[in-house]
Design a protein around this motif. Structure first.
Motif, short mmCIF file in Angstrom:
data_model
loop_
_atom_site.label_atom_id
_atom_site.label_comp_id
_atom_site.label_asym_id
_atom_site.label_seq_id
_atom_site.Cartn_x
_atom_site.Cartn_y
_atom_site.Cartn_z
N GLU A 25 -20.37 -35.68 36.94
CA GLU A 25 -22.00 -35.79 36.35
C GLU A 25 -22.69 -35.03 36.75
O GLU A 25 -23.98 -35.29 37.23
N GLY A 26 -22.71 -34.01 37.88
CA GLY A 26 -23.96 -33.30 37.86
C GLY A 26 -22.93 -32.43 38.92
O GLY A 26 -22.45 -31.50 39.32
N ALA A 27 -24.39 -32.60 40.24
CA ALA A 27 -23.99 -31.57 41.76
C ALA A 27 -23.05 -32.17 42.48
O ALA A 27 -22.53 -33.05 42.62
N GLY A 28 -21.97 -31.39 43.28
CA GLY A 28 -21.18 -31.63 44.88
C GLY A 28 -21.91 -32.54 45.40
O GLY A 28 -23.01 -33.01 45.47
N THR A 29 -20.90 -32.92 46.65
CA THR A 29 -21.63 -33.31 47.89
C THR A 29 -21.50 -32.72 49.28
O THR A 29 -19.73 -31.64 48.85
N GLY A 30 -22.33 -32.19 49.81
CA GLY A 30 -21.98 -31.37 50.38
C GLY A 30 -21.96 -29.88 50.31
O GLY A 30 -21.10 -29.17 50.51
N ARG A 31 -22.79 -29.98 50.05
CA ARG A 31 -23.37 -28.63 49.48
C ARG A 31 -24.03 -27.60 50.10
O ARG A 31 -24.21 -27.64 51.32
N TRP A 46 -26.70 -21.64 54.79
CA TRP A 46 -28.08 -22.69 54.58
C TRP A 46 -27.22 -24.75 53.84
O TRP A 46 -25.98 -24.03 52.51
N THR A 47 -27.76 -25.29 54.36
CA THR A 47 -27.27 -26.97 53.22
C THR A 47 -28.14 -27.41 53.33
O THR A 47 -29.39 -27.10 53.75
N PHE A 48 -27.29 -27.89 52.37
CA PHE A 48 -28.33 -29.51 51.37
C PHE A 48 -27.71 -30.27 51.02
O PHE A 48 -26.94 -31.08 51.26
N THR A 49 -29.08 -31.37 50.72
CA THR A 49 -28.91 -32.66 50.78
C THR A 49 -28.09 -32.67 49.56
O THR A 49 -28.46 -31.59 48.75
N ASN A 50 -27.54 -34.13 49.89
CA ASN A 50 -27.00 -34.54 48.23
C ASN A 50 -28.09 -34.43 46.73
O ASN A 50 -29.08 -35.42 47.25
N LEU A 56 -31.25 -30.87 41.02
CA LEU A 56 -30.05 -29.81 41.23
C LEU A 56 -30.09 -29.00 41.93
O LEU A 56 -29.41 -28.38 42.70
N SER A 57 -31.53 -28.41 42.01
CA SER A 57 -31.71 -27.76 42.54
C SER A 57 -31.06 -27.48 44.27
O SER A 57 -31.49 -28.22 45.21
N MET A 58 -30.86 -26.20 44.50
CA MET A 58 -31.17 -25.99 45.74
C MET A 58 -31.57 -24.40 46.11
O MET A 58 -31.40 -23.24 45.52
N ALA A 83 -19.26 -27.22 48.26
CA ALA A 83 -19.11 -28.33 48.79
C ALA A 83 -17.87 -29.19 48.60
O ALA A 83 -16.70 -28.81 48.89
N ARG A 84 -17.30 -30.27 48.71
CA ARG A 84 -16.47 -31.33 49.20
C ARG A 84 -16.09 -31.18 47.97
O ARG A 84 -14.30 -31.50 48.37
N GLU A 85 -16.36 -30.84 47.00
CA GLU A 85 -15.40 -31.08 45.80
C GLU A 85 -15.04 -29.98 44.93
O GLU A 85 -13.79 -29.31 44.25
N LEU A 86 -15.51 -28.39 45.53
CA LEU A 86 -14.66 -27.37 45.99
C LEU A 86 -15.34 -26.52 46.95
O LEU A 86 -15.94 -25.92 47.09
N PRO A 87 -14.22 -27.07 48.01
CA PRO A 87 -13.84 -25.79 49.75
C PRO A 87 -13.06 -24.69 49.54
O PRO A 87 -13.95 -24.54 50.63
#
Length: 98
Positions: A25-31, A46-50, A56-58, A83-87
């Motif tokens: 339902e949106g952005a991944g984690t560990g992006r 570049w590392t982004f917060t959840n 949802l922007s980076m 992202a964790r969901e898309l390693p």
């Protein structure tokens, strides 16, 4: 695949990337966004917060991208999202470096 052309970009601007996962339902984690050369070597990460809420922007400073282009003239560069969901990640765009 899109080619990101920064010749006309404002060096004080920001490149805003929004990546929505189709299974979430949106952005991944560990992006992260990674700039790689044609050999697959990481030039910048570049590392982004959840993401929380509706933003949802980076954001990546255009000045950093322009400097990396300048430092890697003559190389094929790509921006990749992970992202964790898309390693394994996904290529978002190529940068045209002359």
């Amino acid at each position: 695949m899109d080619v990101l052309q920064l010749e006309q970009a404002n060096d004080k601007g920001q490149l805003r990337i929004i990546y929505k996962h189709c299974t979430l339902e949106g952005a991944g984690t560990g992006r992260t966004i990674v700039l790689k050369d044609e050999k697959g070597s990481t030039l910048k990460k570049w590392t982004f917060t959840n993401a929380g809420g509706s933003d949802l922007s980076m954001s990546i400073p255009v000045s950093e991208l322009l400097q990396l282009e300048k430092n890697n003239a003559g190389h094929d560069l790509s921006l990749r999202y992970t992202a964790r969901e898309l390693p394994k990640g996904e290529t978002l765009a190529f940068l045209r470096v002359k």
